[in-house]
Design a protein around this motif. Structure first.
Motif, PDB file in Angstrom:
ATOM      1  N   LYS A  18       0.824  -1.213   0.000  1.00 24.91           N
ATOM      2  CA  LYS A  18       0.000   0.000   0.000  1.00 24.91           C
ATOM      3  C   LYS A  18       0.857   1.262   0.000  1.00 24.91           C
ATOM      4  O   LYS A  18       0.416   2.315  -0.437  1.00 24.91           O
ATOM      5  CB  LYS A  18      -0.888   0.017   1.251  1.00 24.91           C
ATOM      6  CG  LYS A  18      -2.186  -0.735   1.083  1.00 24.91           C
ATOM      7  CD  LYS A  18      -3.160  -0.308   2.177  1.00 24.91           C
ATOM      8  CE  LYS A  18      -4.320  -1.292   2.293  1.00 24.91           C
ATOM      9  NZ  LYS A  18      -4.751  -1.467   3.682  1.00 24.91           N
ATOM     10  N   LYS A  19       2.035   1.132   0.575  1.00 25.04           N
ATOM     11  CA  LYS A  19       2.888   2.312   0.760  1.00 25.04           C
ATOM     12  C   LYS A  19       4.012   2.388  -0.268  1.00 25.04           C
ATOM     13  O   LYS A  19       4.705   3.393  -0.378  1.00 25.04           O
ATOM     14  CB  LYS A  19       3.519   2.267   2.166  1.00 25.04           C
ATOM     15  CG  LYS A  19       2.536   2.485   3.283  1.00 25.04           C
ATOM     16  CD  LYS A  19       2.414   3.970   3.589  1.00 25.04           C
ATOM     17  CE  LYS A  19       1.265   4.229   4.565  1.00 25.04           C
ATOM     18  NZ  LYS A  19       0.996   5.655   4.730  1.00 25.04           N
ATOM     19  N   GLU A  20       4.201   1.284  -0.954  1.00 28.34           N
ATOM     20  CA  GLU A  20       5.347   1.194  -1.859  1.00 28.34           C
ATOM     21  C   GLU A  20       5.311   2.232  -2.970  1.00 28.34           C
ATOM     22  O   GLU A  20       4.258   2.517  -3.532  1.00 28.34           O
ATOM     23  CB  GLU A  20       5.351  -0.195  -2.506  1.00 28.34           C
ATOM     24  CG  GLU A  20       6.552  -1.028  -2.144  1.00 28.34           C
ATOM     25  CD  GLU A  20       6.404  -2.438  -2.682  1.00 28.34           C
ATOM     26  OE1 GLU A  20       5.984  -2.600  -3.839  1.00 28.34           O
ATOM     27  OE2 GLU A  20       6.707  -3.370  -1.915  1.00 28.34           O
ATOM     28  N   ASN A  21       6.479   2.753  -3.302  1.00 26.85           N
ATOM     29  CA  ASN A  21       6.584   3.649  -4.448  1.00 26.85           C
ATOM     30  C   ASN A  21       6.122   2.921  -5.708  1.00 26.85           C
ATOM     31  O   ASN A  21       6.342   1.714  -5.853  1.00 26.85           O
ATOM     32  CB  ASN A  21       8.041   4.082  -4.652  1.00 26.85           C
ATOM     33  CG  ASN A  21       8.486   5.067  -3.588  1.00 26.85           C
ATOM     34  OD1 ASN A  21       7.664   5.721  -2.947  1.00 26.85           O
ATOM     35  ND2 ASN A  21       9.790   5.176  -3.399  1.00 26.85           N
ATOM     36  N   SER A  22       5.530   3.684  -6.622  1.00 27.59           N
ATOM     37  CA  SER A  22       5.098   3.068  -7.883  1.00 27.59           C
ATOM     38  C   SER A  22       6.298   2.691  -8.755  1.00 27.59           C
ATOM     39  O   SER A  22       6.271   1.711  -9.483  1.00 27.59           O
ATOM     40  CB  SER A  22       4.188   4.038  -8.650  1.00 27.59           C
ATOM     41  OG  SER A  22       4.882   5.240  -8.917  1.00 27.59           O
ATOM     42  N   LEU A  23       7.354   3.473  -8.647  1.00 28.26           N
ATOM     43  CA  LEU A  23       8.516   3.297  -9.526  1.00 28.26           C
ATOM     44  C   LEU A  23       9.262   1.993  -9.219  1.00 28.26           C
ATOM     45  O   LEU A  23       9.738   1.781  -8.100  1.00 28.26           O
ATOM     46  CB  LEU A  23       9.468   4.493  -9.374  1.00 28.26           C
ATOM     47  CG  LEU A  23      10.736   4.482 -10.231  1.00 28.26           C
ATOM     48  CD1 LEU A  23      10.409   4.332 -11.705  1.00 28.26           C
ATOM     49  CD2 LEU A  23      11.543   5.746  -9.989  1.00 28.26           C
ATOM     50  N   LYS A  24       9.346   1.127 -10.222  1.00 26.13           N
ATOM     51  CA  LYS A  24       9.958  -0.188 -10.014  1.00 26.13           C
ATOM     52  C   LYS A  24      11.140  -0.433 -10.944  1.00 26.13           C
ATOM     53  O   LYS A  24      11.988  -1.274 -10.669  1.00 26.13           O
ATOM     54  CB  LYS A  24       8.927  -1.304 -10.289  1.00 26.13           C
ATOM     55  CG  LYS A  24       7.717  -1.262  -9.383  1.00 26.13           C
ATOM     56  CD  LYS A  24       8.035  -1.860  -8.022  1.00 26.13           C
ATOM     57  CE  LYS A  24       6.823  -1.851  -7.110  1.00 26.13           C
ATOM     58  NZ  LYS A  24       6.556  -0.550  -6.481  1.00 26.13           N
ATOM     59  N   LYS A  25      11.132   0.269 -12.058  1.00 30.04           N
ATOM     60  CA  LYS A  25      12.157  -0.050 -13.050  1.00 30.04           C
ATOM     61  C   LYS A  25      12.700   1.231 -13.671  1.00 30.04           C
ATOM     62  O   LYS A  25      11.937   2.067 -14.160  1.00 30.04           O
ATOM     63  CB  LYS A  25      11.527  -0.938 -14.137  1.00 30.04           C
ATOM     64  CG  LYS A  25      12.518  -1.401 -15.162  1.00 30.04           C
ATOM     65  CD  LYS A  25      11.930  -2.468 -16.067  1.00 30.04           C
ATOM     66  CE  LYS A  25      12.952  -2.835 -17.138  1.00 30.04           C
ATOM     67  NZ  LYS A  25      12.438  -3.796 -18.086  1.00 30.04           N
ATOM     68  N   ILE A  26      14.014   1.355 -13.636  1.00 29.99           N
ATOM     69  CA  ILE A  26      14.647   2.536 -14.219  1.00 29.99           C
ATOM     70  C   ILE A  26      15.647   2.089 -15.277  1.00 29.99           C
ATOM     71  O   ILE A  26      16.487   1.212 -15.033  1.00 29.99           O
ATOM     72  CB  ILE A  26      15.377   3.364 -13.136  1.00 29.99           C
ATOM     73  CG1 ILE A  26      14.376   3.813 -12.056  1.00 29.99           C
ATOM     74  CG2 ILE A  26      16.076   4.575 -13.761  1.00 29.99           C
ATOM     75  CD1 ILE A  26      15.000   4.600 -10.920  1.00 29.99           C
ATOM     76  N   SER A  27      15.529   2.677 -16.455  1.00 30.78           N
ATOM     77  CA  SER A  27      16.504   2.405 -17.503  1.00 30.78           C
ATOM     78  C   SER A  27      17.264   3.689 -17.776  1.00 30.78           C
ATOM     79  O   SER A  27      16.659   4.745 -17.932  1.00 30.78           O
ATOM     80  CB  SER A  27      15.800   1.955 -18.782  1.00 30.78           C
ATOM     81  OG  SER A  27      14.986   0.830 -18.506  1.00 30.78           O
TER      82      SER A  27
END
Ligand code: BES
Ligand code: ZN
Ligand code: ZN
Length: 483
Positions: A137-146
């Motif tokens: 619920k609290k996790e940042n949406s950002l999961k993958k960075i290129s």
């Protein structure tokens, strides 16, 4: 989080945010490149040079963010980091899961920036969610960075940045962990686990061993605790290490500081004292970094650890303690406990004949008063050359050092009527008298870093975030890499 280098741009889609990093190059070229690579008919805001981060575009579900770094008067690298931080924040605010950072620089400074970009991505997207019942619920949406770059060696630089960022978050995790979990024994256990993961050796002295060694300072601080102290020795010794004599790192590992019988006042002065092991966390994080980056230097880390509590057997104002090196210390304030445990570790460090010893400690409130959260108070008996190397590293990673003197007269403030030293030196020059106390236990080139201000933040400060910052890890890694 997944952070990777890419050398061709993925097709734009609605779940991706594109950020174009521009450092000092012709902005027309950037615009051209953006148009070429995003083969949609996107509009580009001409005012991005001035408006930087504010200029988002939402055309055909492609989000393009322009960032100019390199304002005058501030080091470019820090502008870049703060810009990346803004991008990560905005990506999460927009609930986007994927970020593509296009790194371009007409002046060829790109290479150095790539590592900073990757590192800052990790630091900015960091969260401590261990104790949230539903972390998702609290996790940042950002999961993958290129990170897109056509520079030679780009993949490696991105990887190094990812690694230095990650080991810094290991230190943050340790600082953020409350004492109910992170006891002195648990701190040592974590070091052992990390040693296996990152390839450094770990030896832990238990209470019995510490008693047999007569580490009087560490044992005295531990008297009030129902839990035993630990003394952890970490070693990174690669084949063909460039230094004959080791670099020794010592970290204050007070897993909780109530002040002991000289109890800290209520108000909030105790609320964040789980962070009094931030020096230890920095040393552990640095050893992880040495392993991860395979640094060609022999490094030893020492962590004396205990909590400081007013238990039944607690050491007492007026007590005289015989330290590991035989020095007697009259304890006049049990809240000056960090120097008691560090003194034993610094004396123990003599056996390694160190080329340089650096200790890190959340040692004095006076250091917070002096330099706030932006600086580290440094005191040293080492050569100008050695000090300057560390100061240079401080500017590079933006963990800046402020040197305070260790003039011999300050030691007069530590004179005791009945023992060799007392453990406090009065109100004046509180950080320095603490440093003078430590100096007594050294006989080698030594640098003391009082990180009480920057180690733990009560409000977010850019990519350093709120709570544990991991201060010291990036500094020491930069110092050692350029040693
Ligand atoms: N852990 C504290 C120092 C500290 C204060 C760290 C604020 C972070 C934020 C340390 O053990 C301590 O209590 N120092 C005393 C020394 C004094 C009794 C001579 C201090 O600074 O007040
Ligand atoms: Zn204290
Ligand atoms: Zn303390």
């Amino acid at each position: 989080m997944d952070i990777k280098h890419i050398s061709s741009l993925p097709k734009p889609n609605s779940a991706t945010l594109y950020a174009f990093m521009v450092t000092g190059q012709n902005r027309k070229e950037l615009e051209k490149m953006a148009r070429e690579n995003l083969d949609e008919n996107i509009e580009i805001d001409k005012s991005y040079c001035e408006e930087d981060v504010k200029n988002f575009h939402f055309t055909n579900n492609i989000k393009v963010l322009f960032l100019g770094a390199g304002e005058e008067g501030q080091p470019e690298a820090e502008d870049l980091r703060m810009g990346i931080h803004a991008i990560i924040n905005q990506t999460n605010d927009l609930k986007i899961s994927r970020l593509v950072i296009v790194s371009m620089d007409g002046e060829g400074k790109n290479a150095a920036s790539l590592r900073d970009i990757a590192e800052t991505c990790v630091l900015s997207n960091y969260q401590f969610l261990t104790y949230k019942t539903d972390p998702r619920k609290k996790e940042n949406s950002l999961k993958k960075i290129s990170i897109y770059s056509t520079d030679k060696g780009a993949a490696n630089l991105v990887k190094e940045g990812y690694l230095t960022g990650t080991v810094t978050t290991i230190a943050r995790d340790l600082v953020n962990e409350p004492v109910i979990t992170l006891t002195a024994v648990e701190l040592a256990n974590r070091a052992e686990k990390l040693g296996k993961e990152f390839g450094f050796e770990v030896e832990v002295f238990n209470k019995k061993k510490i008693e047999s060694l007569k580490m009087g300072g560490l044992l005295a601080v531990n008297f009030g605790s129902p839990l035993p102290p630990t003394f952890t020795i970490m070693e990174w010794k690669p084949k063909g290490a460039k230094n004959k004599k080791p670099i020794v790192l010592v970290g204050k590992g007070v897993v909780y500081d109530t002040g002991g019988l000289s109890l800290k006042p209520t108000g909030n002065s105790m609320d964040f004292m789980k962070s009094d092991m931030a020096g230890a966390a920095a040393v552990i994080g640095t050893l992880c970094g040495a392993g991860a980056l395979n640094l060609p230097y022999h490094i030893i880390g020492l962590v004396p650890a205990t909590d400081n509590r007013p238990g039944q057997n607690a050491y007492t104002p007026g007590d005289v303690i015989r330290m590991y090196d035989g020095t007697t210390v009259e304890v006049l304030n049990t809240d000056a406990e960090g120097r008691m445990i560090l003194a034993d570790a610094l004396a123990y460090a003599k056996k390694y004949d160190p080329e340089i010893t650096i200790d890190l400690a959340t040692l004095t409130g006076a250091a917070v008063i002096a330099v706030g959260t932006l600086g580290i108070a440094m005191m040293s008996n080492a050569s100008e050359e050695q000090k300057n190397k560390l100061k240079t590293a401080g500017f590079a990673v933006y963990e800046r050092l402020v040197e305070l003197p260790l003039w011999k007269e300050y030691k007069d403030q530590l004179k005791s009527d009945i023992a060799d030293l007392k453990n406090i030196g009065g109100r004046n020059a509180g950080s320095i008298t603490a440093g003078k106390f430590l100096e007594h236990f050294t006989d080698y080139p030594w640098i003391h870093l009082d990180i009480a201000g920057p180690a733990f933040l009560h409000g977010a400060e850019g990519y350093r975030g709120k709570n544990g910052t991991g201060t010291g890890v990036r500094l020491l890694l930069n110092f050692i890499e350029n040693y």
